[in-house]
Design an enzyme around this catalytic site. Sequence first.
Site, mmCIF file in Angstrom:
data_model
loop_
_atom_site.group_PDB
_atom_site.id
_atom_site.type_symbol
_atom_site.label_atom_id
_atom_site.label_comp_id
_atom_site.label_asym_id
_atom_site.label_seq_id
_atom_site.Cartn_x
_atom_site.Cartn_y
_atom_site.Cartn_z
ATOM 1 N N THR A 1 -0.575 1.599 6.934
ATOM 2 C CA THR A 1 -0.410 0.404 6.098
ATOM 3 C C THR A 1 -0.239 -0.809 6.995
ATOM 4 O O THR A 1 0.478 -0.743 7.992
ATOM 5 C CB THR A 1 0.789 0.539 5.145
ATOM 6 O OG1 THR A 1 0.986 -0.737 4.502
ATOM 7 C CG2 THR A 1 2.068 0.940 5.840
ATOM 8 N N GLY A 2 -0.890 -1.892 6.636
ATOM 9 C CA GLY A 2 -0.771 -3.101 7.453
ATOM 10 C C GLY A 2 -2.018 -3.944 7.326
ATOM 11 O O GLY A 2 -2.822 -3.746 6.409
ATOM 12 N N GLY B 1 -10.407 -3.267 3.352
ATOM 13 C CA GLY B 1 -9.546 -3.061 4.529
ATOM 14 C C GLY B 1 -9.699 -1.671 5.114
ATOM 15 O O GLY B 1 -10.729 -0.998 4.943
ATOM 16 N N ASP B 2 -8.671 -1.227 5.796
ATOM 17 C CA ASP B 2 -8.720 0.059 6.510
ATOM 18 C C ASP B 2 -8.513 1.270 5.595
ATOM 19 O O ASP B 2 -8.889 2.393 5.946
ATOM 20 C CB ASP B 2 -7.630 0.089 7.588
ATOM 21 C CG ASP B 2 -6.239 -0.094 6.983
ATOM 22 O OD1 ASP B 2 -6.063 -1.005 6.144
ATOM 23 O OD2 ASP B 2 -5.323 0.678 7.340
ATOM 24 N N THR C 1 0.807 -1.220 0.000
ATOM 25 C CA THR C 1 0.000 0.000 0.000
ATOM 26 C C THR C 1 0.844 1.275 0.000
ATOM 27 O O THR C 1 1.928 1.285 0.564
ATOM 28 C CB THR C 1 -0.835 -0.055 1.298
ATOM 29 O OG1 THR C 1 -1.720 -1.147 1.177
ATOM 30 C CG2 THR C 1 -1.621 1.185 1.581
ATOM 31 N N ARG D 1 -14.205 -8.025 0.233
ATOM 32 C CA ARG D 1 -13.438 -7.582 1.409
ATOM 33 C C ARG D 1 -12.857 -6.168 1.209
ATOM 34 O O ARG D 1 -12.290 -5.856 0.173
ATOM 35 C CB ARG D 1 -12.300 -8.578 1.678
ATOM 36 C CG ARG D 1 -11.427 -8.244 2.890
ATOM 37 C CD ARG D 1 -10.187 -7.491 2.513
ATOM 38 N NE ARG D 1 -9.352 -7.220 3.692
ATOM 39 C CZ ARG D 1 -8.326 -6.371 3.687
ATOM 40 N NH1 ARG D 1 -8.008 -5.725 2.597
ATOM 41 N NH2 ARG D 1 -7.622 -6.163 4.777
HETATM 42 N N1 ASP Z 1 -4.013 -1.972 4.838
HETATM 43 C C1 ASP Z 1 -4.242 -2.618 3.566
HETATM 44 C C2 ASP Z 1 -5.478 -3.484 3.655
HETATM 45 O O1 ASP Z 1 -5.668 -4.156 4.655
HETATM 46 C C3 ASP Z 1 -3.106 -3.483 3.142
HETATM 47 C C4 ASP Z 1 -1.727 -2.897 3.229
HETATM 48 O O2 ASP Z 1 -1.503 -1.900 3.906
HETATM 49 O O3 ASP Z 1 -0.832 -3.461 2.580
HETATM 50 O O4 ASP Z 1 -6.202 -3.550 2.696
#
Ligand code: ASP
Length: 313
Positions: A230-231, A209-210, A179, A207
Amino acid sequence: MKNSYSLVIHGGAGTILKSSMTAQLEKAYKQGLTEALIAGNQILENGGDALDAVEASIVVMEDNPLFNAGKGSVFTHDGNNEMDSSIMSGIDLRAGAAAGMSGVKNPIKLARAIMDKSEHVLLCGSGAVEFARLQNLDMEVSDYFFVKQRYDQLLEIRDTTATQLDHSSAPHGKKKTGTVGAVAIDVRGNLAAGTSTGGMTNKRFGRVGDTPIIGAGTYANNRTCAVSCTGHGEYFIRAVVAYDVSCLMEYKNLSLQEACDEVVNKKLVRMGGEGGLIALDYLGNHAMTFNSEGMYRGLKKAGEELQVEIYRV
Ligand code: ASP
């Protein structure tokens, strides 16, 4: 912090070890981060807005297949790319976000258009794409988003129920990138934050994410700070990471670094959530905090040398 400016970017956090990186790849990542910093910095040094700088830096990373956003987005279980993005303005708390959209070349531009040109904050799926078309944003066919390394990542785990954080260890130990995000403060002291992603490999059932969730993956408020995360998104949503950093500053008077440490290195670690964030406070102090092995990151402050880092130092 009037008359000065700063820009911080990330290209994902995760299991990024020097031992698993080639010199050539390391150079390519550093080059990609540097180009993104230069694009945003050019706007800030000419007196431009933090929002424009954030958008410009993220566009450069979305166009670079090394990063999991725009071109280079990971694949869903069904072999598609479904992208998420968000942007927020610290002066007036306006925000725009898009989730689960395909075919939009630069998802951060769509988030910006939703913020500036609609009455809404978050649009998703085909509706978000329809809005992008109405705004005349650049669209691309699926071939544009096809990056072989990303498709191989999907094939590795497609037959399992696992979703894979792009930049963490795959079953075969391959290391990935992630990300992208940017935070900036401009010469008027305005803060902005933005984040863009392809999400997690092998994701299904729509799905999200955040990244497009304001307060989880992205937040900006001139009274406190601007944050881009990111995570592992599920944990970042449950921990309301970006807003939590701001709250600790606003209600508990923590410094930016103290607030980031509390959320990333204590709260998220207790929950088992891997990842990190970049942040700037209203005085221009910065933080680049992560609980993973590494985070692609970069910093450019007025009158200072540009810096890019990958590993823990
Ligand atoms: N935070 C992102 C998600 O869960 C993924 C990422 O940061 O690589 O979609």
